[in-house]
Design an enzyme around this catalytic site. Structure first.
Site, short mmCIF file in Angstrom:
data_model
loop_
_atom_site.label_atom_id
_atom_site.label_comp_id
_atom_site.label_asym_id
_atom_site.label_seq_id
_atom_site.Cartn_x
_atom_site.Cartn_y
_atom_site.Cartn_z
N ALA A 78 0.81 -1.22 0.00
CA ALA A 78 0.00 0.00 0.00
C ALA A 78 0.85 1.27 0.00
CB ALA A 78 -0.91 -0.01 1.22
N THR B 62 0.45 5.61 -1.55
CA THR B 62 0.08 6.76 -0.70
C THR B 62 0.41 8.07 -1.41
OG1 THR B 62 2.19 6.68 0.48
CG2 THR B 62 0.34 5.53 1.51
N PHE C 34 -2.86 0.98 5.21
CA PHE C 34 -3.62 0.45 6.33
C PHE C 34 -3.06 0.90 7.67
CE2 PHE C 34 -5.84 -3.63 4.61
CZ PHE C 34 -6.88 -2.83 4.17
N GLN D 56 0.44 -6.46 -3.46
CA GLN D 56 -0.60 -6.69 -2.46
C GLN D 56 -1.73 -5.69 -2.69
OE1 GLN D 56 2.45 -6.27 0.84
NE2 GLN D 56 1.04 -7.70 1.77
N HIS E 212 -3.87 -9.96 -3.68
CA HIS E 212 -5.08 -9.69 -2.89
C HIS E 212 -6.24 -9.21 -3.75
CE1 HIS E 212 -2.32 -9.20 0.87
NE2 HIS E 212 -2.54 -10.45 0.57
N CYS F 141 -19.39 -18.63 -8.71
CA CYS F 141 -19.04 -19.01 -10.10
C CYS F 141 -18.07 -18.03 -10.74
CB CYS F 141 -20.30 -19.13 -10.95
SG CYS F 141 -21.10 -17.55 -11.30
N CYS G 249 -26.00 -17.86 -10.87
CA CYS G 249 -26.03 -18.98 -9.91
C CYS G 249 -26.62 -18.59 -8.56
CB CYS G 249 -24.63 -19.56 -9.73
SG CYS G 249 -23.56 -18.52 -8.74
N SER H 112 5.74 -1.86 1.80
CA SER H 112 4.93 -2.86 2.51
C SER H 112 5.48 -3.02 3.92
CB SER H 112 4.98 -4.21 1.78
OG SER H 112 4.32 -5.19 2.57
P1 NAD Z 1 0.56 -1.54 5.14
O1 NAD Z 1 -0.41 -0.44 5.32
O2 NAD Z 1 0.62 -2.61 6.16
O3 NAD Z 1 2.05 -0.96 5.02
C1 NAD Z 1 2.38 0.10 4.19
C2 NAD Z 1 3.83 0.47 4.49
O4 NAD Z 1 4.23 1.47 3.58
C3 NAD Z 1 4.02 1.04 5.90
O5 NAD Z 1 5.09 0.36 6.53
C4 NAD Z 1 4.35 2.53 5.66
O6 NAD Z 1 5.29 3.04 6.56
C5 NAD Z 1 4.93 2.49 4.26
N1 NAD Z 1 4.70 3.72 3.47
C6 NAD Z 1 3.55 4.39 3.29
N2 NAD Z 1 3.72 5.41 2.40
C7 NAD Z 1 5.04 5.37 2.04
C8 NAD Z 1 5.84 6.16 1.18
N3 NAD Z 1 5.32 7.16 0.47
N4 NAD Z 1 7.15 5.87 1.06
C9 NAD Z 1 7.70 4.84 1.78
N5 NAD Z 1 6.98 4.05 2.60
C10 NAD Z 1 5.67 4.30 2.72
O7 NAD Z 1 0.28 -2.12 3.69
P2 NAD Z 1 0.64 -3.53 3.07
O8 NAD Z 1 1.96 -4.02 3.57
O9 NAD Z 1 0.44 -3.40 1.60
O10 NAD Z 1 -0.44 -4.56 3.62
C11 NAD Z 1 -1.75 -4.27 3.95
C12 NAD Z 1 -2.87 -4.71 3.01
O11 NAD Z 1 -3.52 -3.54 2.68
C13 NAD Z 1 -2.53 -5.30 1.69
O12 NAD Z 1 -2.95 -6.59 1.71
C14 NAD Z 1 -3.37 -4.55 0.65
O13 NAD Z 1 -4.24 -5.45 0.00
C15 NAD Z 1 -4.21 -3.61 1.44
N6 NAD Z 1 -4.30 -2.20 1.02
C16 NAD Z 1 -4.14 -1.85 -0.29
C17 NAD Z 1 -4.23 -0.51 -0.66
C18 NAD Z 1 -4.07 -0.18 -2.12
O14 NAD Z 1 -4.42 -0.99 -2.97
N7 NAD Z 1 -3.52 0.99 -2.46
C19 NAD Z 1 -4.43 0.48 0.31
C20 NAD Z 1 -4.59 0.09 1.65
C21 NAD Z 1 -4.51 -1.27 1.98
#
Ligand code: NAD
Length: 247
Positions: A23, A27, A34, A100, A120, A131, A156, A194
């Site tokens: 994620a 950002t 998350f 992810q 995911h 289905c 279904c 991540s």
């Molecule tokens: P996570 O929220 O657990 O971790 C995100 C990590 O990224 C954190 O450690 C944070 O410090 C770091 N981070 C955030 N912005 C950053 C930046 N600009 N530069 C450097 N580091 C940065 O997310 P995860 O590990 O992907 O796991 C959580 C679950 O959340 C996943 O399974 C996913 O499916 C889901 N998710 C997805 C989205 C999306 O699709 N954009 C958004 C939120 C959650």
């Protein structure tokens, strides 16, 4: 040699790079992650898959949340981090991005669909849990918001849910297999944005490292896999990736 120069050299000398994103890469596109402060979990607890299956109220809550968060996801555009990965895949330096994320931004950045391995799922459409028939969100939204109807499969009768993997839901077999194959075929593996705490996805970087690939972790904060990495860089993703991938 500084870290960026070392990273450039690793990229140049690599024969096959694989990316793994969480994620954090999105950002900078305006989609909250998350676990960061102000992230999605500071506002609401996730809905477990079993609760979705057994409770109509949880299904309603899940769709309400979906249409609320969609306001942000729909306007999000890929950022410098997504485009840096796209360039390396286009030039053949990298083979795949395992993600992810459910936001579709790697595909929107121009990475061919068959090069994106979604662990995911994908939140830009829905599917029948029985289905697998695909449904478009706009149609579901109209019936849900205007008539209060929950979506049911017209073929279904199965439950329809966003095409994402919820907590407690089985991982999709084919993407997991593809991710493992990709991890075992690369000599350089990037884990980017991540927290590396969501399993089994977080085992993929470890698999690559144990198979001999160099592991690079780029994340704002520490992760449980830092000790297995050749380089850990705690910084913002977009700027760094653009810098080390531009020639
Ligand atoms: P996570 O929220 O657990 O971790 C995100 C990590 O990224 C954190 O450690 C944070 O410090 C770091 N981070 C955030 N912005 C950053 C930046 N600009 N530069 C450097 N580091 C940065 O997310 P995860 O590990 O992907 O796991 C959580 C679950 O959340 C996943 O399974 C996913 O499916 C889901 N998710 C997805 C989205 C999306 O699709 N954009 C958004 C939120 C959650």
């Amino acid at each position: 040699m500084n870290q960026n120069a070392a990273l450039r050299e690793m990229i140049e000398s690599s024969k096959n790079i694989v990316f793994f994103t969480g994620a954090g890469i999105s950002t900078e596109s305006g989609i909250p992650d998350f676990r960061s402060p102000g992230g999605i979990w500071s506002k609401m607890a996730p809905i477990q898959f079993q609760d979705f299956l057994s409770s109509e109220e949880m299904q309603r809550e899940s769709w309400r949340r979906k249409f609320e968060t969609d306001k942000t996801m729909k306007i999000a555009k890929p950022n410098a981090g997504h485009y840096a990965i796209q360039r390396l895949i286009e030039t053949g330096k990298a083979s795949n991005v395992i993600t992810q994320n459910i936001d579709n931004l790697h595909q929107v950045s121009g990475v061919p669909h068959d090069r994106v391995i979604e662990l995911h799922g994908n939140a830009t459409y829905a599917s029948c849990l029985s289905c697998n028939t695909r449904y478009e969100l706009e149609v579901i939204k109209q019936s849900f918001i205007v008539k209060g109807e929950l979506p049911v499969c017209k073929f279904c009768g199965g439950l329809v849910k966003t095409a994402t993997i919820s907590f407690g839901q089985a991982m999709p077999i084919e993407p997991m297999q593809k991710a493992e194959e990709a991890a075992l075929s690369c000599d350089l593996f990037f884990a980017i944005g991540s927290s590396l705490v969501v399993h089994p996805a977080a085992q993929i970087p470890l698999l690559a490292a144990r198979n001999g690939a160099q592991l690079v972790i780029i994340n704002r904060e520490k992760t449980p896999l830092d000790e297995f990495a050749h380089i850990v860089i705690n910084t913002e993703i977009g700027h760094l990736l653009s810098e080390v991938t531009s020639y």
